[in-house]
Design an enzyme around this catalytic site. Sequence first.
Site, mmCIF file in Angstrom:
data_model
loop_
_atom_site.group_PDB
_atom_site.id
_atom_site.type_symbol
_atom_site.label_atom_id
_atom_site.label_comp_id
_atom_site.label_asym_id
_atom_site.label_seq_id
_atom_site.Cartn_x
_atom_site.Cartn_y
_atom_site.Cartn_z
ATOM 1 N N CYS A 280 0.844 -1.209 0.000
ATOM 2 C CA CYS A 280 0.000 0.000 0.000
ATOM 3 C C CYS A 280 0.869 1.245 0.000
ATOM 4 O O CYS A 280 1.611 1.500 0.950
ATOM 5 C CB CYS A 280 -0.920 -0.008 1.220
ATOM 6 N N VAL A 281 0.771 2.020 -1.063
ATOM 7 C CA VAL A 281 1.605 3.214 -1.186
ATOM 8 C C VAL A 281 1.196 4.274 -0.167
ATOM 9 O O VAL A 281 1.996 5.114 0.230
ATOM 10 C CB VAL A 281 1.521 3.768 -2.631
#
Length: 275
Positions: free
Chosen positions: A125-126
Amino acid sequence: MGSNINLFKLCSGLRVLGYFMILLFGSIVALTYYAVVLITWGPLLFRSPHRLSSFFILLLFHILLVLLAWSYLMVVVNDPGSVPHNWGAEQQDGLYCSRCQNGKPPRCHHCSICQRCVLKMDHHCVWVVNCVGARNYKYFLLFLLYTFLETALDCLALVPSFIRFFGGSKNHSLSPGGFAIIFLASILNLAFALSLLCFVVTHVSLLLSNTTSVEVHEKKKGVRWRYDLGWKKNFEQVFGTKKALWLFPLFSKEDLDNIPALRGIEFPTHSDIDV
């Protein structure tokens, strides 16, 4: 001339983007706080006709904000689960990662961004500059849930400001600048609420079937997923058995000791349960 582009190094560069996303997340929270608390509902606390409704809206807003920020921090700072050094591949189906030069437990996958294997990896997850895996998946789900509830509440809480402004109400005190802040906060929160609704529905479905985002592509249609233990046990594999802690980014010591799936190395299958 041949071009030797290392795609894995390009992927690792996405970590830099992740730190920007954290700043963006903090900026959106600050903008929303200013619009909802300082401009819209805070001043109404001192006006008798709206005092009670303002109190409950602000109380709910702050409770969700604390739970959201707490869950977010836990996803960011907690390791999703790393494979122990020199973990014996022969112990678990002979799985092996050629890039890490190490064995792989079941449901473990290599992350090209983190450049390591992650236990029960769901995805990278950025927004949190971290992988979501066995040891922080609960925190991620709570972060999704509370962010969705908060953004939905924000959208509803800002509606009266639009009504007063466009309705030509004489008692509204909104300046053009204040209205611009409320308008921007409303658009951002509406966009997040709609997109997060899709994520919440998707991950609830994955949670209840004991599947990760990666494993969706591994499941065979018409064949029962081997880790599907029934929705209740599937839920407990992620959230634990202590109901008092389900809504908080915490685990009891008893659950951590007694539920191997929370450690990310061993996972019971439905054949084990049936036996």
